[in-house]
Write a protein that holds these residues in place. Structure first.
Motif, PDB file in Angstrom:
ATOM      1  N   LYS A 200     -14.711  13.168  15.335  1.00 29.56           N
ATOM      2  CA  LYS A 200     -15.990  12.731  15.892  1.00 29.56           C
ATOM      3  C   LYS A 200     -16.719  11.809  14.926  1.00 29.56           C
ATOM      4  O   LYS A 200     -17.310  10.805  15.325  1.00 29.56           O
ATOM      5  CB  LYS A 200     -16.859  13.949  16.231  1.00 29.56           C
ATOM      6  N   ARG A 201     -16.691  12.161  13.636  1.00 31.52           N
ATOM      7  CA  ARG A 201     -17.384  11.331  12.630  1.00 31.52           C
ATOM      8  C   ARG A 201     -16.713   9.975  12.495  1.00 31.52           C
ATOM      9  O   ARG A 201     -17.394   8.951  12.385  1.00 31.52           O
ATOM     10  CB  ARG A 201     -17.403  12.058  11.280  1.00 31.52           C
ATOM     11  N   VAL A 202     -15.388   9.950  12.511  1.00 29.43           N
ATOM     12  CA  VAL A 202     -14.650   8.681  12.398  1.00 29.43           C
ATOM     13  C   VAL A 202     -14.899   7.815  13.635  1.00 29.43           C
ATOM     14  O   VAL A 202     -15.175   6.612  13.519  1.00 29.43           O
ATOM     15  CB  VAL A 202     -13.143   8.956  12.219  1.00 29.43           C
ATOM     16  N   ASP A 203     -14.816   8.404  14.816  1.00 32.97           N
ATOM     17  CA  ASP A 203     -15.056   7.647  16.054  1.00 32.97           C
ATOM     18  C   ASP A 203     -16.467   7.070  16.069  1.00 32.97           C
ATOM     19  O   ASP A 203     -16.690   5.927  16.501  1.00 32.97           O
ATOM     20  CB  ASP A 203     -14.861   8.549  17.281  1.00 32.97           C
ATOM     21  N   GLU A 204     -17.419   7.880  15.603  1.00 32.28           N
ATOM     22  CA  GLU A 204     -18.816   7.438  15.544  1.00 32.28           C
ATOM     23  C   GLU A 204     -18.967   6.232  14.632  1.00 32.28           C
ATOM     24  O   GLU A 204     -19.652   5.244  14.961  1.00 32.28           O
ATOM     25  CB  GLU A 204     -19.675   8.594  15.051  1.00 32.28           C
ATOM     26  N   ALA A 205     -18.312   6.269  13.466  1.00 30.88           N
ATOM     27  CA  ALA A 205     -18.404   5.165  12.502  1.00 30.88           C
ATOM     28  C   ALA A 205     -17.790   3.890  13.066  1.00 30.88           C
ATOM     29  O   ALA A 205     -18.359   2.793  12.940  1.00 30.88           O
ATOM     30  CB  ALA A 205     -17.711   5.560  11.199  1.00 30.88           C
ATOM     31  N   PHE A 206     -16.633   4.004  13.708  1.00 36.16           N
ATOM     32  CA  PHE A 206     -15.999   2.831  14.312  1.00 36.16           C
ATOM     33  C   PHE A 206     -16.879   2.247  15.414  1.00 36.16           C
ATOM     34  O   PHE A 206     -17.021   1.025  15.540  1.00 36.16           O
ATOM     35  CB  PHE A 206     -14.631   3.203  14.879  1.00 36.16           C
ATOM     36  N   SER A 207     -17.479   3.124  16.208  1.00 40.92           N
ATOM     37  CA  SER A 207     -18.322   2.663  17.305  1.00 40.92           C
ATOM     38  C   SER A 207     -19.542   1.903  16.785  1.00 40.92           C
ATOM     39  O   SER A 207     -19.902   0.846  17.325  1.00 40.92           O
ATOM     40  CB  SER A 207     -18.762   3.862  18.150  1.00 40.92           C
ATOM     41  N   LEU A 208     -20.166   2.420  15.738  1.00 43.78           N
ATOM     42  CA  LEU A 208     -21.351   1.766  15.164  1.00 43.78           C
ATOM     43  C   LEU A 208     -21.020   0.400  14.595  1.00 43.78           C
ATOM     44  O   LEU A 208     -21.850  -0.514  14.633  1.00 43.78           O
ATOM     45  CB  LEU A 208     -21.978   2.653  14.090  1.00 43.78           C
ATOM     46  N   ARG A 209     -19.808   0.246  14.060  1.00 48.24           N
ATOM     47  CA  ARG A 209     -19.394  -1.046  13.509  1.00 48.24           C
ATOM     48  C   ARG A 209     -18.715  -1.920  14.562  1.00 48.24           C
ATOM     49  O   ARG A 209     -18.253  -3.020  14.245  1.00 48.24           O
ATOM     50  CB  ARG A 209     -18.426  -0.822  12.343  1.00 48.24           C
ATOM     51  N   ARG A 210     -18.642  -1.414  15.798  1.00 44.47           N
ATOM     52  CA  ARG A 210     -17.987  -2.130  16.892  1.00 44.47           C
ATOM     53  C   ARG A 210     -16.541  -2.471  16.551  1.00 44.47           C
ATOM     54  O   ARG A 210     -16.046  -3.578  16.795  1.00 44.47           O
ATOM     55  CB  ARG A 210     -18.764  -3.401  17.245  1.00 44.47           C
ATOM     56  N   LEU A 211     -15.873  -1.466  15.995  1.00 41.55           N
ATOM     57  CA  LEU A 211     -14.467  -1.600  15.639  1.00 41.55           C
ATOM     58  C   LEU A 211     -13.642  -0.687  16.540  1.00 41.55           C
ATOM     59  O   LEU A 211     -14.137   0.290  17.090  1.00 41.55           O
ATOM     60  CB  LEU A 211     -14.244  -1.213  14.174  1.00 41.55           C
ATOM     61  N   THR A 212     -12.371  -1.023  16.673  1.00 45.37           N
ATOM     62  CA  THR A 212     -11.455  -0.198  17.461  1.00 45.37           C
ATOM     63  C   THR A 212     -10.360   0.343  16.562  1.00 45.37           C
ATOM     64  O   THR A 212      -9.676  -0.433  15.871  1.00 45.37           O
ATOM     65  CB  THR A 212     -10.821  -1.009  18.605  1.00 45.37           C
ATOM     66  N   GLY A 252       0.888  10.849  -2.580  1.00 45.07           N
ATOM     67  CA  GLY A 252       0.245   9.668  -2.020  1.00 45.07           C
ATOM     68  C   GLY A 252      -0.968   9.215  -2.802  1.00 45.07           C
ATOM     69  O   GLY A 252      -1.125   9.529  -3.977  1.00 45.07           O
ATOM     70  N   TRP A 253      -1.842   8.479  -2.132  1.00 42.44           N
ATOM     71  CA  TRP A 253      -3.073   7.960  -2.729  1.00 42.44           C
ATOM     72  C   TRP A 253      -4.251   8.275  -1.800  1.00 42.44           C
ATOM     73  O   TRP A 253      -4.066   8.583  -0.623  1.00 42.44           O
ATOM     74  CB  TRP A 253      -2.987   6.451  -2.951  1.00 42.44           C
ATOM     75  N   MET A 254      -5.434   8.207  -2.343  1.00 45.02           N
ATOM     76  CA  MET A 254      -6.641   8.368  -1.538  1.00 45.02           C
ATOM     77  C   MET A 254      -7.666   7.335  -1.965  1.00 45.02           C
ATOM     78  O   MET A 254      -7.768   6.995  -3.143  1.00 45.02           O
ATOM     79  CB  MET A 254      -7.215   9.780  -1.667  1.00 45.02           C
ATOM     80  N   ALA A 255      -8.405   6.813  -0.985  1.00 45.98           N
ATOM     81  CA  ALA A 255      -9.405   5.773  -1.256  1.00 45.98           C
ATOM     82  C   ALA A 255     -10.702   6.131  -0.542  1.00 45.98           C
ATOM     83  O   ALA A 255     -10.685   6.525   0.633  1.00 45.98           O
ATOM     84  CB  ALA A 255      -8.904   4.417  -0.779  1.00 45.98           C
ATOM     85  N   ARG A 256     -11.815   6.005  -1.259  1.00 42.35           N
ATOM     86  CA  ARG A 256     -13.123   6.290  -0.664  1.00 42.35           C
ATOM     87  C   ARG A 256     -13.455   5.202   0.371  1.00 42.35           C
ATOM     88  O   ARG A 256     -13.323   4.009   0.109  1.00 42.35           O
ATOM     89  CB  ARG A 256     -14.195   6.336  -1.747  1.00 42.35           C
ATOM     90  N   ILE A 257     -13.875   5.618   1.553  1.00 49.47           N
ATOM     91  CA  ILE A 257     -14.217   4.677   2.617  1.00 49.47           C
ATOM     92  C   ILE A 257     -15.636   4.157   2.390  1.00 49.47           C
ATOM     93  O   ILE A 257     -16.565   4.935   2.147  1.00 49.47           O
ATOM     94  CB  ILE A 257     -14.103   5.341   3.993  1.00 49.47           C
ATOM     95  N   THR A 258     -15.808   2.849   2.471  1.00 50.87           N
ATOM     96  CA  THR A 258     -17.129   2.231   2.277  1.00 50.87           C
ATOM     97  C   THR A 258     -17.483   1.359   3.481  1.00 50.87           C
ATOM     98  O   THR A 258     -16.643   1.061   4.332  1.00 50.87           O
ATOM     99  CB  THR A 258     -17.141   1.364   1.001  1.00 50.87           C
ATOM    100  N   SER A 259     -18.740   0.994   3.516  1.00 49.15           N
ATOM    101  CA  SER A 259     -19.260   0.084   4.562  1.00 49.15           C
ATOM    102  C   SER A 259     -18.960   0.563   5.970  1.00 49.15           C
ATOM    103  O   SER A 259     -18.327  -0.149   6.758  1.00 49.15           O
ATOM    104  CB  SER A 259     -18.706  -1.337   4.371  1.00 49.15           C
ATOM    105  N   PRO A 260     -19.425   1.734   6.403  1.00 52.04           N
ATOM    106  CA  PRO A 260     -20.269   2.651   5.620  1.00 52.04           C
ATOM    107  C   PRO A 260     -19.442   3.763   4.964  1.00 52.04           C
ATOM    108  O   PRO A 260     -18.294   3.999   5.346  1.00 52.04           O
ATOM    109  CB  PRO A 260     -21.176   3.255   6.697  1.00 52.04           C
ATOM    110  N   SER A 261     -20.062   4.470   4.007  1.00 54.44           N
ATOM    111  CA  SER A 261     -19.427   5.670   3.468  1.00 54.44           C
ATOM    112  C   SER A 261     -19.595   6.786   4.498  1.00 54.44           C
ATOM    113  O   SER A 261     -20.578   6.825   5.233  1.00 54.44           O
ATOM    114  CB  SER A 261     -20.060   6.068   2.131  1.00 54.44           C
ATOM    115  N   LEU A 262     -18.628   7.676   4.560  1.00 56.94           N
ATOM    116  CA  LEU A 262     -18.632   8.735   5.562  1.00 56.94           C
ATOM    117  C   LEU A 262     -18.641  10.100   4.887  1.00 56.94           C
ATOM    118  O   LEU A 262     -17.967  10.303   3.880  1.00 56.94           O
ATOM    119  CB  LEU A 262     -17.396   8.636   6.467  1.00 56.94           C
ATOM    120  N   ASN A 263     -19.404  11.039   5.454  1.00 55.19           N
ATOM    121  CA  ASN A 263     -19.375  12.407   4.931  1.00 55.19           C
ATOM    122  C   ASN A 263     -19.587  13.394   6.073  1.00 55.19           C
ATOM    123  O   ASN A 263     -20.001  13.025   7.168  1.00 55.19           O
ATOM    124  CB  ASN A 263     -20.422  12.601   3.829  1.00 55.19           C
TER     125      ASN A 263
END
Length: 305
Positions: A200-212, A252-263
């Motif tokens: 839900k948080r990821v979908d919300e972030a994509f929607s706000l940035r108008r990304l698919t 593997g690796w992990m990278a902090r998501i930015t623009s926007p940051s998610l929590n």
């Protein structure tokens, strides 16, 4: 109504069979059927549907089942509270944990602290999805649950514990220590189903940035997700504690998501209808102290996920 009939009714619904319930309860099946008939007469409602496969509750039966479990649990807690006056706390405390949460990192410190401070208390841990855990809280099957909870639920009270950042996790083509959400939109994503708080948080972030998002697959199992990411077929988004664990397992690796940051906020959920037993309250106090003032061991566990 009396408590014995309620106990019989709950056991029948739990088992799904009058015959098997009669065996467990050590009562003749005709006598058990008569108890159900008496209860249905008191309620003036049909409570059970009998089929060749067993019995299932009617809509009225489901409502009574929920209330009956709460009533029986309150009676049990009242009896324990009276028996424990002036004595060491004892009994069982049941805790639900959402998979992949930071709560899993403090499980061992919690068990160790309870063993040291409350040696007569038995802790039962149950891992499941947030929606299932809340249902079990409402039905009285759990004392508390630690999960990512972003929206109010009727009959549930939430107490914030901490917030966890979301990270991108993969095994190929590491983007660096940080990654823009727009870049994530170009990657093949493995995510949990849409009822998950993370999804839900990821979908919300994509929607706000108008990304698919490019959803390659929907996976709820941590072990299956780890295998998918280890194969290099795609990436995923996880809370920090779960991300560190997957990185360790899949190399593997992990990278902090930015623009926007998610929590996501991690909370301890309780039933608003039932007060905690003395032993459950004592365990909750220990849990809160581990989150607010972590021990050195729990700090190390939080770091490795």
């Amino acid at each position: 109504m009396n408590l014995r009939r309620l106990k019989y009714f709950v056991k029948i619904v739990d088992i799904g069979s009058l015959t098997q319930a009669a065996e467990v309860l050590h009562i003749a099946q005709p006598a058990l059927s008569q108890q159900v008939a008496t209860l249905e007469g008191e309620m003036d409602q049909q409570l059970l549907i009998r089929t060749k496969r067993g019995v299932t509750p009617t809509e009225a039966g489901k409502i009574l089942y929920t209330h009956a479990r709460t009533i029986l649990r309150q009676c049990e807690q009242a009896q324990l509270a009276v028996c424990n006056v002036g004595q060491t706390l004892g009994g069982q405390v049941s805790i639900g944990l959402a998979p992949g949460t930071a709560a899993s990192s403090i499980t061992m410190p919690l068990l160790q602290a309870v063993r040291a401070e409350l040696p007569d208390v038995l802790v039962y841990l149950h891992e499941n999805s947030s929606s299932v855990l809340n249902d079990k809280l409402l039905s009285g099957q759990l004392d508390m649950a630690v999960l990512y909870d972003r929206s109010p639920t009727a009959g549930i009270t939430s107490q914030p514990l901490l917030k966890e950042e979301l990270f991108l996790v993969g095994t190929r083509d590491c983007p660096g220590q940080t990654v823009d959400l727009a870049a994530v939109a170009e990657m093949n994503l493995f995510l949990p189903r849409d009822y998950s708080a993370v999804r839900k948080r990821v979908d919300e972030a994509f929607s706000l940035r108008r990304l698919t998002a490019k959803i390659t697959g929907e996976i709820d199992s941590i072990s299956t997700l780890t295998a998918a990411i280890a194969s290099g077929m795609g990436v995923t988004v996880l809370p920090e504690s779960a991300a560190r664990s997957l990185v360790s397992s899949a190399n593997g690796w992990m990278a902090r998501i930015t623009s926007p940051s998610l929590n996501l906020p991690l909370s301890v959920n309780l039933s608003a209808r039932t007060a905690l037993s003395p032993q459950a309250q004592a365990v909750k106090d220990i849990l809160m102290s581990l989150v607010v003032r972590p021990t050195q061991e729990s700090r190390e566990l939080l770091l490795v996920g």
